[in-house]
Design a protein around this motif. Structure first.
Motif, PDB file in Angstrom:
ATOM      1  N   LYS A 147       0.812  -1.210   0.000  1.00  0.00           N
ATOM      2  CA  LYS A 147       0.000   0.000   0.000  1.00  0.00           C
ATOM      3  C   LYS A 147       0.851   1.268   0.000  1.00  0.00           C
ATOM      4  O   LYS A 147       0.500   2.260  -0.641  1.00  0.00           O
ATOM      5  CB  LYS A 147      -0.948  -0.002   1.207  1.00  0.00           C
ATOM      6  N   THR A 148       1.960   1.271   0.735  1.00  0.00           N
ATOM      7  CA  THR A 148       2.807   2.457   0.727  1.00  0.00           C
ATOM      8  C   THR A 148       3.486   2.639  -0.620  1.00  0.00           C
ATOM      9  O   THR A 148       3.696   3.774  -1.080  1.00  0.00           O
ATOM     10  CB  THR A 148       3.872   2.384   1.831  1.00  0.00           C
ATOM     11  N   TYR A 149       3.814   1.533  -1.275  1.00  0.00           N
ATOM     12  CA  TYR A 149       4.397   1.641  -2.616  1.00  0.00           C
ATOM     13  C   TYR A 149       3.392   2.245  -3.597  1.00  0.00           C
ATOM     14  O   TYR A 149       3.749   3.049  -4.468  1.00  0.00           O
ATOM     15  CB  TYR A 149       4.841   0.269  -3.105  1.00  0.00           C
ATOM     16  N   SER A 150       2.117   1.868  -3.459  1.00  0.00           N
ATOM     17  CA  SER A 150       1.095   2.425  -4.338  1.00  0.00           C
ATOM     18  C   SER A 150       0.917   3.924  -4.103  1.00  0.00           C
ATOM     19  O   SER A 150       0.592   4.673  -5.027  1.00  0.00           O
ATOM     20  CB  SER A 150      -0.244   1.694  -4.133  1.00  0.00           C
ATOM     21  N   LEU A 151       1.134   4.379  -2.863  1.00  0.00           N
ATOM     22  CA  LEU A 151       1.045   5.807  -2.585  1.00  0.00           C
ATOM     23  C   LEU A 151       2.143   6.586  -3.288  1.00  0.00           C
ATOM     24  O   LEU A 151       1.947   7.729  -3.706  1.00  0.00           O
ATOM     25  CB  LEU A 151       1.132   6.060  -1.073  1.00  0.00           C
ATOM     26  N   LEU A 152       3.314   5.969  -3.419  1.00  0.00           N
ATOM     27  CA  LEU A 152       4.428   6.649  -4.079  1.00  0.00           C
ATOM     28  C   LEU A 152       4.133   6.950  -5.536  1.00  0.00           C
ATOM     29  O   LEU A 152       4.769   7.824  -6.136  1.00  0.00           O
ATOM     30  CB  LEU A 152       5.703   5.802  -3.967  1.00  0.00           C
ATOM     31  N   GLN A 153       3.188   6.219  -6.129  1.00  0.00           N
ATOM     32  CA  GLN A 153       2.883   6.415  -7.535  1.00  0.00           C
ATOM     33  C   GLN A 153       2.118   7.708  -7.797  1.00  0.00           C
ATOM     34  O   GLN A 153       2.124   8.214  -8.932  1.00  0.00           O
ATOM     35  CB  GLN A 153       2.055   5.222  -8.065  1.00  0.00           C
ATOM     36  N   VAL A 154       1.458   8.264  -6.778  1.00  0.00           N
ATOM     37  CA  VAL A 154       0.629   9.450  -6.992  1.00  0.00           C
ATOM     38  C   VAL A 154       1.061  10.646  -6.151  1.00  0.00           C
ATOM     39  O   VAL A 154       0.534  11.733  -6.322  1.00  0.00           O
ATOM     40  CB  VAL A 154      -0.856   9.133  -6.680  1.00  0.00           C
ATOM     41  N   VAL A 155       2.000  10.457  -5.248  1.00  0.00           N
ATOM     42  CA  VAL A 155       2.427  11.546  -4.378  1.00  0.00           C
ATOM     43  C   VAL A 155       3.617  12.244  -5.008  1.00  0.00           C
ATOM     44  O   VAL A 155       4.578  11.602  -5.422  1.00  0.00           O
ATOM     45  CB  VAL A 155       2.795  11.017  -2.974  1.00  0.00           C
ATOM     46  N   SER A 156       3.550  13.576  -5.104  1.00  0.00           N
ATOM     47  CA  SER A 156       4.635  14.327  -5.734  1.00  0.00           C
ATOM     48  C   SER A 156       5.379  15.238  -4.770  1.00  0.00           C
ATOM     49  O   SER A 156       6.530  15.566  -5.012  1.00  0.00           O
ATOM     50  CB  SER A 156       4.068  15.177  -6.882  1.00  0.00           C
ATOM     51  N   LYS A 157       4.753  15.690  -3.691  1.00  0.00           N
ATOM     52  CA  LYS A 157       5.407  16.599  -2.754  1.00  0.00           C
ATOM     53  C   LYS A 157       6.594  15.905  -2.110  1.00  0.00           C
ATOM     54  O   LYS A 157       6.475  14.791  -1.596  1.00  0.00           O
ATOM     55  CB  LYS A 157       4.415  17.070  -1.688  1.00  0.00           C
ATOM     56  N   GLN A 158       7.743  16.590  -2.073  1.00  0.00           N
ATOM     57  CA  GLN A 158       8.983  15.958  -1.646  1.00  0.00           C
ATOM     58  C   GLN A 158       8.921  15.466  -0.207  1.00  0.00           C
ATOM     59  O   GLN A 158       9.335  14.361   0.108  1.00  0.00           O
ATOM     60  CB  GLN A 158      10.152  16.947  -1.811  1.00  0.00           C
ATOM     61  N   ASN A 159       8.397  16.306   0.705  1.00  0.00           N
ATOM     62  CA  ASN A 159       8.332  15.901   2.108  1.00  0.00           C
ATOM     63  C   ASN A 159       7.433  14.686   2.301  1.00  0.00           C
ATOM     64  O   ASN A 159       7.730  13.791   3.092  1.00  0.00           O
ATOM     65  CB  ASN A 159       7.825  17.061   2.963  1.00  0.00           C
ATOM     66  N   THR A 160       6.309  14.664   1.588  1.00  0.00           N
ATOM     67  CA  THR A 160       5.396  13.536   1.718  1.00  0.00           C
ATOM     68  C   THR A 160       5.991  12.272   1.113  1.00  0.00           C
ATOM     69  O   THR A 160       5.859  11.185   1.677  1.00  0.00           O
ATOM     70  CB  THR A 160       4.057  13.871   1.034  1.00  0.00           C
ATOM     71  N   ARG A 161       6.648  12.386  -0.018  1.00  0.00           N
ATOM     72  CA  ARG A 161       7.310  11.231  -0.620  1.00  0.00           C
ATOM     73  C   ARG A 161       8.391  10.681   0.300  1.00  0.00           C
ATOM     74  O   ARG A 161       8.574   9.471   0.410  1.00  0.00           O
ATOM     75  CB  ARG A 161       7.923  11.616  -1.968  1.00  0.00           C
ATOM     76  N   SER A 162       9.106  11.562   0.966  1.00  0.00           N
ATOM     77  CA  SER A 162      10.134  11.127   1.903  1.00  0.00           C
ATOM     78  C   SER A 162       9.526  10.346   3.059  1.00  0.00           C
ATOM     79  O   SER A 162      10.065   9.316   3.490  1.00  0.00           O
ATOM     80  CB  SER A 162      10.901  12.341   2.436  1.00  0.00           C
ATOM     81  N   MET A 163       8.365  10.819   3.552  1.00  0.00           N
ATOM     82  CA  MET A 163       7.696  10.131   4.648  1.00  0.00           C
ATOM     83  C   MET A 163       7.225   8.744   4.221  1.00  0.00           C
ATOM     84  O   MET A 163       7.401   7.755   4.938  1.00  0.00           O
ATOM     85  CB  MET A 163       6.513  10.963   5.152  1.00  0.00           C
ATOM     86  N   VAL A 164       6.613   8.659   3.037  1.00  0.00           N
ATOM     87  CA  VAL A 164       6.152   7.370   2.530  1.00  0.00           C
ATOM     88  C   VAL A 164       7.335   6.426   2.304  1.00  0.00           C
ATOM     89  O   VAL A 164       7.259   5.221   2.593  1.00  0.00           O
ATOM     90  CB  VAL A 164       5.346   7.570   1.228  1.00  0.00           C
TER      91      VAL A 164
END
Length: 380
Positions: free
Chosen positions: A179-196
């Motif tokens: 599920k976290t990998y699937s979130l990486l496919q649509v998240v673009s903000k750097q801080n949020t991508r780092s958290m995921v």
């Protein structure tokens, strides 16, 4: 029979500081240190001492400490055998079961499928009841009975139980990774991508430690396997507390800044049609605006329209109604948190009828649910 005895036997401390004694001492010392640190974190972090997440975390920490003390008394021969076995048995059962319950208690933040959640819950319950009953009977029988069949049975059940519980934790951690990998496919903000990415990395580390324990068990490294098992479980528990806190921050922020970050984190290029224009227009707008989503007409295929209106804001959407952080110990931990992933049709339904996606326990937090619904569609 001597082969089984030699494999299962753990050499006690002989008064000489060898490689084995140093490894055991360091592993037990670090595990107990982690237990003390985690106990202080739990006491100072949770506002209310209740809920599945709080109790599973606390009991798992207690189980690690009990197992560590039991192994200490066994390795250094500090007390009678039956007292040692009680500490080890109680610690092992609590540590294994509650470790899985810690992950399960927050799994609903990412997995919005009741069948999967119920399957995981019953997997933990059935495995714990069946496996621990068999293991305890054979363990105590091999210790106090002269019947050697207990020893043979205990040898094999040790291999079976470590395999079953490793697979159990791999399944739960694998769901987080998926599920976290699937979130990486649509998240673009750097801080949020780092958290995921951190959530993903921590789960991979947990899986690696489970595999390492399994390898040591099948190579019959009994003393090292038990020593590192205590250390690994104490580390995993600290990592899981960290990962789940990050996951809560990702899915549901307790401030206006965190809620506004939801739109900023979305890759608008991944959205098609009118919804893409709406997202881009909102991202280009003011940072301090209050966002209100209205239902759309059929000509736009359910796309949401964004209206910035400072004068006509529903008081229910006030920041003061955003709810508190989940670490305060609410029932089951995930009742006050919007889930990230769901079916695509949920967005249109929630936009036309916001109240249909909420219940009595989440009333007053409709705007959070709408943001979460928007993320669900983008995650598909």
């Amino acid at each position: 029979m001597r082969n089984y005895t030699a494999i299962l036997q753990k050499e006690p401390f002989d008064g000489q500081y060898s490689k084995s004694s140093v490894i055991v001492t360091l592993a037990l010392g670090l595990a107990l240190y982690n237990c003390v640190e985690l106990a202080l974190l739990i006491l100072t972090t949770f506002k209310r001492w209740r809920g599945l997440y709080f109790w599973s975390l606390s009991l798992c920490n207690f189980g690690v400490a009990s197992y560590a003390f039991g192994m200490m008394t066994d390795y250094w021969k500090l007390t009678v055998l039956w007292a040692t076995k009680i500490l080890v048995t109680m610690g092992w059962m609590t540590m294994i079961t509650c470790q899985s319950l810690v992950l399960y208690s927050r799994l609903g933040l990412l997995v919005d499928n009741d069948k999967i959640l119920k399957s995981v819950k019953w997997m933990i319950i059935v495995n714990s009841c069946v496996v621990f009953t068999i293991v305890d009977v054979l363990d105590w029988g091999s210790t106090y009975s002269s019947d050697m069949s207990y020893l043979v049975g205990y040898y094999y059940i040790e291999l079976i139980q470590i395999t079953i519980f490793t697979l159990q934790e791999l399944i739960i951690s694998g769901l987080y990774v998926w599920k976290t990998y699937s979130l990486l496919q649509v998240v673009s903000k750097q801080n949020t991508r780092s958290m995921v990415s951190q959530v993903l990395a921590i789960n991979i580390i947990i899986i690696a430690m489970d595999i390492a324990l399994l390898v040591m068990q099948f190579h019959h490294m009994q003393l090292y396997q038990e020593s590192f098992k205590i250390l690994f479980y104490s580390i995993k528990l600290k990592l899981e507390m960290n990962i789940l806190s990050k996951l809560v921050d990702l899915v549901h922020g307790s401030s206006v800044k965190n809620r506004s970050m939801t739109l900023e984190a979305i890759d608008s290029n991944a959205v098609q049609g009118q919804a893409q224009l709406d997202v881009q227009r909102e991202l280009n707008g003011g940072r301090g605006s209050i966002i209100k989503w209205y239902g759309s007409d059929s000509s736009n295929n359910g796309a949401a329209h964004v209206q910035k209106d400072f004068g006509n804001v529903d008081p229910r959407f006030s920041p003061s109604m955003s709810g508190s952080s989940p670490v305060d110990g609410d029932d089951d931990g995930d009742d006050t948190i919007a889930r990230v992933l769901s079916h695509p049709n949920d967005l249109n339904n929630s936009l036309r009828h916001p109240s249909s996606t909420t219940n009595a326990r989440t009333s007053g937090r409709e705007v959070d649910n709408l943001y979460a619904d928007f993320c669900r569609v983008l995650s598909k």
